[in-house]
Design a protein around this motif. Sequence first.
Motif, short mmCIF file in Angstrom:
data_model
loop_
_atom_site.label_atom_id
_atom_site.label_comp_id
_atom_site.label_asym_id
_atom_site.label_seq_id
_atom_site.Cartn_x
_atom_site.Cartn_y
_atom_site.Cartn_z
N THR B 98 0.85 -1.30 -0.10
CA THR B 98 0.13 0.15 0.16
C THR B 98 1.04 1.44 -0.09
O THR B 98 0.69 2.05 -0.82
N GLY B 101 2.60 1.22 -3.42
CA GLY B 101 1.75 1.63 -4.60
C GLY B 101 1.17 3.22 -4.45
O GLY B 101 1.32 3.77 -5.59
N SER B 102 0.92 3.55 -3.34
CA SER B 102 0.25 4.89 -3.25
C SER B 102 1.52 5.76 -3.71
O SER B 102 1.34 7.00 -4.27
N LEU B 104 4.19 5.43 -5.51
CA LEU B 104 4.26 5.27 -7.04
C LEU B 104 3.19 6.07 -7.72
O LEU B 104 3.62 6.79 -8.60
#
Lengths: 241, 117
Positions: B98, B101-102, B104
Amino acid sequence: MIKPHSIVEIWVYLSGSPLIALFISLVAYQIGLWAYQKTKHNPLVNPVAIAVILVATFIELIDMPYDKYFQGAQFIHFLLGSATVALAIPIYRGIGSLKNRVIPLMGALFIGGAISIASGVGISTLLGADKSIIGAFYSKSVTAPIAMGIAERMGTSPTLTAIFAVCTGILGAILAPYVLNLLRIKPWWQRGFPIGVASHGIGASRAFSINAEAGTYASLAMGLHGITGSIAIPLIYKLFN
Amino acid sequence: MMLSGLIQILFFQSLGELISKLPLPSLPRPVIGLVLLLCWLMIKKEINPSLALVSEALSQYLGLLFVPAAVGVVLFLPQLKDNVFPIICGLIGSVVLTIGGSALALKLFNQGEASND
């Protein structure tokens, strides 16, 4: 003439009143806070985790059933709703930081929220966890008071959700710097925001202790994830159950 | 001084309870109160000092407020023990993915925004 009470009678009286549950909850949390401050805010020494371990051990020792403890401690629990409403104030203050970054921030929030559910539910399902355990993974990246409300609405366990949320907060606070360094994320606002998306208040307080801008963006992420999560998570849950 | 802030919080909390009786999306009741208060603040464009004081007091001890529910973990100990491996992997894996991902996504969206300027 007042009859002198034996110690047993006093104990029976005390353990029947809400006083003892309130007292041990407050003392345990105070000890947790004290340890947290003594270790200069080390995320591993989380005051909630310490308080839960202390209270759980204590009620186990004196053979007090959880229901009875909760009957007394519900006066504390009641304030959770009011505290959730009061989160509007920090969110309102943080909204200014959205400025002209609305699109990247909201985009990152939605992607982060989706990854949080997909990976948590996915990994635990693949490894064969029980259904009630998997249910608690849905809202674990949302700040605990709101996560518990969401769990209640979905019919999953608010207790397990709170525990997972606190663990996620602690893990995020510890692991975030490594992940962000690995990905070479430099600007403070870009470092803070993902910490808030993944690990809510505990992550945000860690971010604040490193850099104020990172902390502001982390708490903004926590607030936005709380509101959007309340709408989206029950719908996603319904879709898969 | 704190009383009027507390009244405002309880007012919006009660309003949230009332609205939750309507057949709306199943938001948690306190979150409805939160959103209403947030809208009110955005209209008024200021936070009165009493409200700020109460909010500060509540958020300072926010952790304490979910201790009673979290202690319920004693009821789940055998189940947690049986599932310890998926839980640990799920929690660690999910938090790393998480955050990564957030982060990037934020970087990519921000570059996209910047190149539009």
